[in-house]
Each structure stands twice: as structure tokens, then as C-alpha cells.
Enzyme design. Structure first.
Site, PDB file in Angstrom:
ATOM      1  CG  ASP A   8      -0.452   0.272   2.683  1.00 51.41           C
ATOM      2  OD1 ASP A   8       0.853   0.151   2.527  1.00 51.41           O
ATOM      3  OD2 ASP A   8      -1.321   0.317   3.553  1.00 51.41           O
ATOM      4  CG  HIS A   9      -1.017   4.474   0.991  1.00 52.19           C
ATOM      5  ND1 HIS A   9      -2.115   4.008   0.862  1.00 52.19           N
ATOM      6  CD2 HIS A   9      -0.993   5.013   2.409  1.00 52.19           C
ATOM      7  CE1 HIS A   9      -2.763   4.105   1.933  1.00 52.19           C
ATOM      8  NE2 HIS A   9      -2.155   4.844   2.956  1.00 52.19           N
ATOM      9  CB  CYS A  70       0.583  -2.569   4.469  1.00 51.60           C
ATOM     10  SG  CYS A  70       0.225  -3.409   6.109  1.00 51.60           S
ATOM     11  CB  THR A  72       1.546  -3.100  10.947  1.00 49.24           C
ATOM     12  OG1 THR A  72       0.471  -3.434  10.198  1.00 49.24           O
ATOM     13  CG2 THR A  72       1.195  -1.819  11.601  1.00 49.24           C
ATOM     14  CG  HIS A 103       8.218 -25.883  11.031  1.00 48.17           C
ATOM     15  ND1 HIS A 103       8.529 -25.749  12.614  1.00 48.17           N
ATOM     16  CD2 HIS A 103       9.299 -26.304  10.709  1.00 48.17           C
ATOM     17  CE1 HIS A 103       9.691 -26.118  12.952  1.00 48.17           C
ATOM     18  NE2 HIS A 103       9.932 -26.473  11.981  1.00 48.17           N
TER      19      HIS A 103
HETATM   20  C1  RB5 Z   1      -2.017   2.725   6.329  1.00 51.41           C
HETATM   21  O1  RB5 Z   1      -1.950   3.950   7.039  1.00 51.41           O
HETATM   22  C2  RB5 Z   1      -1.886   1.446   7.243  1.00 51.41           C
HETATM   23  O2  RB5 Z   1      -3.125   1.539   8.121  1.00 51.41           O
HETATM   24  C3  RB5 Z   1      -1.570   0.219   6.831  1.00 51.41           C
HETATM   25  O3  RB5 Z   1      -0.290   0.436   5.916  1.00 51.41           O
HETATM   26  C4  RB5 Z   1      -1.177  -1.018   7.547  1.00 51.41           C
HETATM   27  O4  RB5 Z   1      -0.365  -0.594   8.658  1.00 51.41           O
HETATM   28  C5  RB5 Z   1      -2.288  -1.824   7.944  1.00 51.41           C
HETATM   29  O5  RB5 Z   1      -2.317  -2.738   8.500  1.00 51.41           O
END
Ligand code: RB5
Length: 154
Positions: A8-9, A70, A72, A103
Site C-alpha cells: 500500500d502507500h 504495508c 505494519t 513448518h
Molecule cells: C495505512 O496507513 C496503514 O493502516 C496500513 O499500511 C497498515 O499498517 C495496515 O495494517
């Protein structure tokens, strides 16, 4: 081996750096975005859409494995894991990355661009792609995951 990359961004720069790293190592890398537009702005992307798109690419065999990123690594992996046949694991250190291949027969590795730096992310990829699924007792457990998936398949 064909490896898909999606993000994602929050993770475009890490995705591009890791793709270049894996290309240098000889992997065939497919870019599922997101990316920068022609004005140099990051194209916004909701992580569930990217997780689904890349998860489907893995499930259909369009790519053998994928790397999802992303902020996280959590949202995009949760989304990919809704696609039947996907086993996506979020890893923030190399030990889990190796073990999830050996595993869990994970076919997607996810990381958080706000969690790991790029050098650590490269070590994590080295462990993931350097490891083999061990089968045996682990195959039975992976089959059990598939049974759960089948139970809830519409
Ligand atoms: C985007 O701001 C954030 O929510 C996304 O990248 C991710 O961390 C979601 O799990």
C-alpha cells in the site's frame, strides 16, 4: 522462481528496494504496485485490495511466492489470508521467516515498512527464500489449515 511484490502507500519505497534486491539475486519479480504517479505522488492504495490481488496471483499460480508490505504488514497479510490457498506470514525478524517456510509452507511473506528497516527486511527475505518446506509432520498440520479453509468455503 516468480515472486510478486505488492504494497500500500505506506511501503512503496521499501517494496521497490526489495524488488531490486531480489532481481539482483536472479528472481523474476512482478510488480503489483502501488507506485508513484508521473507527478511523483504515491498512488494511494487500500491494503485489503492489494492483499486480495496479490493473494489471488499466488493462489492461481501466476507467481510462486509473494512479498506484501504495508505500514505494519498486518492488514495486508490478513487480507491475503482470506484467499483460499494463501498462507501469508508477517515476519519482523529472520528466525520466523525461515520457520514459516520450513513448518507452515508459507507462500507469502509480509512485513511492515514502519516496523523493519530495509537491511533487516533483506535479511528476512534471505531466510524466507533460502528455506524449504520440511513436509512430514508439518504437512499434516498445513493440511489441517486447508481443512479449516474448506469448512468455511461458500
Ligand atoms: C495505512 O496507513 C496503514 O493502516 C496500513 O499500511 C497498515 O499498517 C495496515 O495494517
Amino acid at each position: 522462481m516468480r515472486v510478486g511484490f505488492g504494497c500500500d502507500h505506506a511501503a512503496v519505497d521499501l517494496k521497490n528496494e526489495l524488488m531490486a534486491y531480489m532481481k539482483d539475486k536472479g528472481y523474476e519479480c512482478l510488480d503489483y504496485g502501488t507506485n508513484y504517479d508521473e507527478d511523483g505522488e504515491i498512488i494511494k492504495c487500500d491494503y485489503p485490495a492489494k492483499g486480495q490481488e496479490v493473494g489471488e496471483a499466488v493462489a492461481s499460480g501466476e507467481v510462486d511466492y509473494a512479498v506484501l508490505l504495508c505500514g505494519t504488514g498486518i492488514g495486508i497479510s490478513l487480507s491475503a489470508n482470506k484467499v483460499a490457498g494463501v498462507r501469508a506470514a508477517v515476519c519482523s525478524e529472520p528466525y520466523s521467516a525461515r520457520l514459516t517456510r520450513q513448518h507452515n509452507d508459507a507462500n507469502i511473506i509480509a512485513m511492515g515498512a514502519r516496523v523493519v528497516g530495509s537491511e533487516l527486511a533483506k535479511m528476512i527475505l534471505d531466510e524466507f527464500f533460502g528455506a524449504e518446506f520440511e513436509g512430514g509432520r508439518h504437512q499434516r498440520r498445513v493440511d489441517m489449515i486447508a481443512e479449516i479453509e474448506n469448512k468455511y468455503r461458500k
